[in-house]
Design an enzyme around this catalytic site. Sequence first.
Site, PDB file in Angstrom:
ATOM      1  N   LYS A   1       0.825  -1.206   0.000  1.00 56.16           N
ATOM      2  CA  LYS A   1       0.000   0.000   0.000  1.00 56.16           C
ATOM      3  C   LYS A   1       0.863   1.262   0.000  1.00 56.16           C
ATOM      4  O   LYS A   1       0.576   2.224  -0.730  1.00 56.16           O
ATOM      5  CB  LYS A   1      -0.924  -0.002   1.228  1.00 56.16           C
ATOM      6  CG  LYS A   1      -2.010  -1.078   1.186  1.00 56.16           C
ATOM      7  CD  LYS A   1      -2.805  -1.087   2.475  1.00 56.16           C
ATOM      8  CE  LYS A   1      -3.903  -2.142   2.435  1.00 56.16           C
ATOM      9  NZ  LYS A   1      -4.923  -1.850   1.401  1.00 56.16           N
TER      10      LYS A   1
ATOM     11  N   ARG B   1      10.310  -4.545   9.597  1.00 59.84           N
ATOM     12  CA  ARG B   1      10.859  -5.743  10.232  1.00 59.84           C
ATOM     13  C   ARG B   1       9.748  -6.524  10.916  1.00 59.84           C
ATOM     14  O   ARG B   1       8.719  -5.978  11.307  1.00 59.84           O
ATOM     15  CB  ARG B   1      11.945  -5.377  11.233  1.00 59.84           C
ATOM     16  CG  ARG B   1      11.466  -4.501  12.400  1.00 59.84           C
ATOM     17  CD  ARG B   1      11.178  -5.320  13.640  1.00 59.84           C
ATOM     18  NE  ARG B   1      10.641  -4.515  14.738  1.00 59.84           N
ATOM     19  CZ  ARG B   1       9.358  -4.443  15.043  1.00 59.84           C
ATOM     20  NH1 ARG B   1       8.464  -5.077  14.285  1.00 59.84           N
ATOM     21  NH2 ARG B   1       8.932  -3.725  16.064  1.00 59.84           N
TER      22      ARG B   1
ATOM     23  N   LYS C   1       9.625  -9.073  14.231  1.00 61.23           N
ATOM     24  CA  LYS C   1      10.457  -9.445  15.368  1.00 61.23           C
ATOM     25  C   LYS C   1      11.016 -10.859  15.186  1.00 61.23           C
ATOM     26  O   LYS C   1      10.315 -11.760  14.716  1.00 61.23           O
ATOM     27  CB  LYS C   1       9.656  -9.388  16.667  1.00 61.23           C
ATOM     28  CG  LYS C   1       9.461  -7.988  17.219  1.00 61.23           C
ATOM     29  CD  LYS C   1       8.814  -8.040  18.594  1.00 61.23           C
ATOM     30  CE  LYS C   1       8.604  -6.656  19.175  1.00 61.23           C
ATOM     31  NZ  LYS C   1       9.868  -5.931  19.401  1.00 61.23           N
TER      32      LYS C   1
ATOM     33  N   ARG D   1       8.685 -12.280  27.980  1.00 60.02           N
ATOM     34  CA  ARG D   1       9.238 -12.381  29.337  1.00 60.02           C
ATOM     35  C   ARG D   1       9.130 -11.048  30.070  1.00 60.02           C
ATOM     36  O   ARG D   1       8.713 -11.002  31.237  1.00 60.02           O
ATOM     37  CB  ARG D   1      10.696 -12.840  29.268  1.00 60.02           C
ATOM     38  CG  ARG D   1      11.325 -13.112  30.629  1.00 60.02           C
ATOM     39  CD  ARG D   1      12.831 -13.233  30.536  1.00 60.02           C
ATOM     40  NE  ARG D   1      13.438 -11.975  30.107  1.00 60.02           N
ATOM     41  CZ  ARG D   1      13.651 -10.938  30.909  1.00 60.02           C
ATOM     42  NH1 ARG D   1      13.284 -10.984  32.181  1.00 60.02           N
ATOM     43  NH2 ARG D   1      14.205  -9.831  30.450  1.00 60.02           N
TER      44      ARG D   1
ATOM     45  N   LYS E   1       7.028  12.823  23.815  1.00 58.18           N
ATOM     46  CA  LYS E   1       7.361  12.205  25.098  1.00 58.18           C
ATOM     47  C   LYS E   1       8.239  13.154  25.917  1.00 58.18           C
ATOM     48  O   LYS E   1       8.870  14.049  25.352  1.00 58.18           O
ATOM     49  CB  LYS E   1       8.089  10.876  24.869  1.00 58.18           C
ATOM     50  CG  LYS E   1       7.198   9.769  24.314  1.00 58.18           C
ATOM     51  CD  LYS E   1       7.972   8.451  24.252  1.00 58.18           C
ATOM     52  CE  LYS E   1       7.080   7.322  23.774  1.00 58.18           C
ATOM     53  NZ  LYS E   1       7.801   6.017  23.750  1.00 58.18           N
TER      54      LYS E   1
ATOM     55  N   GLU F   1       2.308  -2.392  13.279  1.00 55.69           N
ATOM     56  CA  GLU F   1       2.617  -1.065  13.799  1.00 55.69           C
ATOM     57  C   GLU F   1       3.222  -0.220  12.680  1.00 55.69           C
ATOM     58  O   GLU F   1       4.170  -0.646  12.022  1.00 55.69           O
ATOM     59  CB  GLU F   1       3.590  -1.132  14.968  1.00 55.69           C
ATOM     60  CG  GLU F   1       3.862   0.256  15.555  1.00 55.69           C
ATOM     61  CD  GLU F   1       4.949   0.257  16.618  1.00 55.69           C
ATOM     62  OE1 GLU F   1       4.663   0.702  17.740  1.00 55.69           O
ATOM     63  OE2 GLU F   1       6.067  -0.175  16.325  1.00 55.69           O
TER      64      GLU F   1
ATOM     65  N   HIS G   1      18.611   5.947  20.560  1.00 59.57           N
ATOM     66  CA  HIS G   1      18.681   4.493  20.723  1.00 59.57           C
ATOM     67  C   HIS G   1      20.116   4.035  20.963  1.00 59.57           C
ATOM     68  O   HIS G   1      20.373   3.197  21.841  1.00 59.57           O
ATOM     69  CB  HIS G   1      18.124   3.806  19.481  1.00 59.57           C
ATOM     70  CG  HIS G   1      18.217   2.305  19.530  1.00 59.57           C
ATOM     71  ND1 HIS G   1      17.368   1.532  20.278  1.00 59.57           N
ATOM     72  CD2 HIS G   1      19.091   1.440  18.924  1.00 59.57           C
ATOM     73  CE1 HIS G   1      17.700   0.257  20.139  1.00 59.57           C
ATOM     74  NE2 HIS G   1      18.741   0.184  19.334  1.00 59.57           N
TER      75      HIS G   1
END
Length: 226
Positions: free
Chosen positions: A41, A64, A66, A76, A133, A160, A176
Amino acid sequence: MPGSLDEQQITVSGAALRAMRDEFQRFLMEYRFGLAEVETKISILREEFQEMHAYNPIEHVSSRVKTPDSLVEKVRRKGIDADFATVRAEITDIAGIRITCSFVSDAYRLFDLLTQQDDITVLQVKDYIARPKPNGYQSLHAIVEVPVFLSTGRVSVPVEVQFRTIAMDFWASLEHKIYYKYDRQVPGELLASLKEAADTAAELDERMERLHRQIRGGAAPEVVSI
């Protein structure tokens, strides 16, 4: 003659492991296909803009799914059950695509063009452009659901989608790397510098969009926070 009890147990365990592996691969396969639907799209929109409008609002696209290790680690951290139904319900960023745009108005415009398509269902929107943020992070996040048609029938897959400008993407990449280097224990002075850099990036976005309007003529599209 049948093998020993130990040999039988090893055989059964091997078969069970293969079944688990196959089920895990099929689970992730659905997300790969869902991601491919969204990528198609975006590719169509990109080509149409280039052909019909002599303007391409998309600078870069990355995506990507995961890895199994990354997904297990997130399960976890969240402390959720490891069955596929729970993982599907609780983790919505297994498949992700990031669309880097030239300007803030392009990010909102592409969000509208994608989410208004009738086979896209918007599950969640977080507008960190209108409301950054506390650390300065800016991006427009959306969880969308797209249908994937398999031989066994239709499956709805969440993906996402992140929309951000070049400046936002550069800042997020740097942030990051810094968090990774300090194992998330970033010194206070660096955090303050990052926030200042985020504010500078936002100012740069505004200045570049004003310049863009002057070059192309006419008013910029209205930017409405979500």
